[in-house]
Motif scaffolding. Structure first.
Motif, short mmCIF file in Angstrom:
data_model
loop_
_atom_site.label_atom_id
_atom_site.label_comp_id
_atom_site.label_asym_id
_atom_site.label_seq_id
_atom_site.Cartn_x
_atom_site.Cartn_y
_atom_site.Cartn_z
N PHE A 49 0.83 -1.21 0.00
CA PHE A 49 0.00 0.00 0.00
C PHE A 49 0.86 1.26 0.00
O PHE A 49 0.66 2.16 -0.82
CB PHE A 49 -0.94 0.02 1.21
CG PHE A 49 -1.64 1.33 1.37
CD1 PHE A 49 -2.73 1.65 0.57
CD2 PHE A 49 -1.20 2.27 2.29
CE1 PHE A 49 -3.37 2.88 0.68
CE2 PHE A 49 -1.84 3.50 2.43
CZ PHE A 49 -2.92 3.81 1.62
N ALA A 53 0.85 3.72 -3.11
CA ALA A 53 0.16 4.99 -2.93
C ALA A 53 1.10 6.17 -3.06
O ALA A 53 0.78 7.17 -3.73
CB ALA A 53 -0.54 5.00 -1.56
N THR A 208 -2.69 -0.04 -5.22
CA THR A 208 -3.07 0.65 -3.98
C THR A 208 -4.40 0.13 -3.47
O THR A 208 -4.55 -0.19 -2.28
CB THR A 208 -3.15 2.17 -4.21
OG1 THR A 208 -1.87 2.65 -4.62
CG2 THR A 208 -3.56 2.89 -2.94
#
Length: 318
Positions: A49, A53, A208
């Motif tokens: 993540f 991101a 993500t």
């Protein structure tokens, strides 16, 4: 525009600039891996993540600077992008898990199995003709991978927690290389119709969102240092992707690709200085074999590309 035409287009630019950008991109990816390792035992989905991101930030800045932001997500193949993203995020998660279980030099070196597997999968799934020379290089390279892996895989039998951790790390690294090779085949199909920025942005967004789906499987609260490392790894990943893409604008792929292997030297150096990791004799010998096989495949691809180009010049148009 096919690969040979792209190479011809950029071959007369500035190869030294392309090589420099490639080496800096490799160093940036090694920094990314080092930051992930420095973060410690964080769940792989949580690492993915942050990596995905925060990679979006430098990508969006570049797109805005080029005035390509509005068109970046436009595509007629959203399903293909999502499929590529899901395969890529699986590879990423496995690779990050391996980083948390293995010394940095071994984790980086085992990733060199990927280009070897790309050759195998290209022949099996895409109908590409692979002749004896490249098959021989693949076999030799995979022998090198076995040499690196074998001491760790045999630790499954010793019953210790540390032994099992390292064996699981090697298994994850090899699976990551295999899944990454599949992702590369999907990218090969996308590049025929999609812009690089579109592919990169769709991948970052897909990974993500997919990473958020791993929250129920046990994310952990992060310290300030861990959060800083993971945010930094994401930014490094985005910058590295941009630099790598830019490197191919200045020189042909066959010129730049061999410099991917500078990550082995950087990985050994950073692993020793930062983490106190010393490469084993198995890593050095096996890594040398894998790198040699990879370089031979690159050289062979270049020769075949030149021959195909000459054949097109000699053959009159129909």
């Amino acid at each position: 525009m096919n690969r040979q035409e792209v190479e011809a287009l950029y071959a007369d630019r500035n190869p030294l600039t392309g090589i420099l950008l490639k080496v800096v991109s490799v160093a940036t990816f090694v920094a990314m891996a080092s930051l992930i390792k420095a973060a410690g035992r964080v769940p792989a989905g949580e690492i993915v993540f942050f990596r995905s991101a925060f990679a979006i930030l430098p990508i969006l800045i570049l797109l805005a600077w080029r005035h390509e932001l509005r068109s970046a997500l436009k595509t007629t193949r959203p399903v293909s992008h999502v499929a590529r993203g899901l395969v890529g995020v699986t590879s990423m998660g496995l690779g990050f898990f391996a980083l948390t279980r293995l010394p940095l030099p071994e984790a980086i070196t085992l990733n060199y199995a990927q280009p070897l597997l790309v050759v195998v999968f290209s022949a099996l799934f895409m109908g590409e003709v692979v002749r004896l020379f490249r098959w021989s290089a693949v076999v030799v390279g995979l022998i090198g991978v076995v040499i690196i892996s074998w001491p760790k895989l045999t630790l499954f039998t010793d019953g210790s927690a540390m032994g099992n951790d390292e064996a699981l790390g090697v298994t994850a690294a090899l699976l990551a290389a295999g899944v990454s090779a599949i992702a590369m085949l999907l990218v090969r199909r996308l590049v025929h119709t999609e812009k690089t920025a579109t592919i990169v942005l769709w991948f970052s967004l897909t990974s993500t969102v997919a990473a958020l789906g791993t929250i129920p499987f046990g994310w952990v609260p992060l310290t300030g240092g861990q959060a800083a490392c993971l945010i930094g790894s994401g930014i490094c990943g985005g910058v590295g992707q941009i630099l790598m893409t830019e490197s191919y604008r200045h020189a042909p792929m066959s010129t730049i690709a061999p410099f991917e292997y500078t990550s082995m030297i950087l990985g050994i150096a950073v692993g020793f200085v930062v983490f106190g990791d010393l490469p084993t004799i198995y890593t050095l010998v096996g890594g040398t074999i894998v790198v040699g096989a990879g370089l031979f495949i690159i050289w062979r691809e270049q020769r075949l590309g030149l021959k195909r180009g000459q054949a097109r010049k000699v053959t009159p148009p129909a």
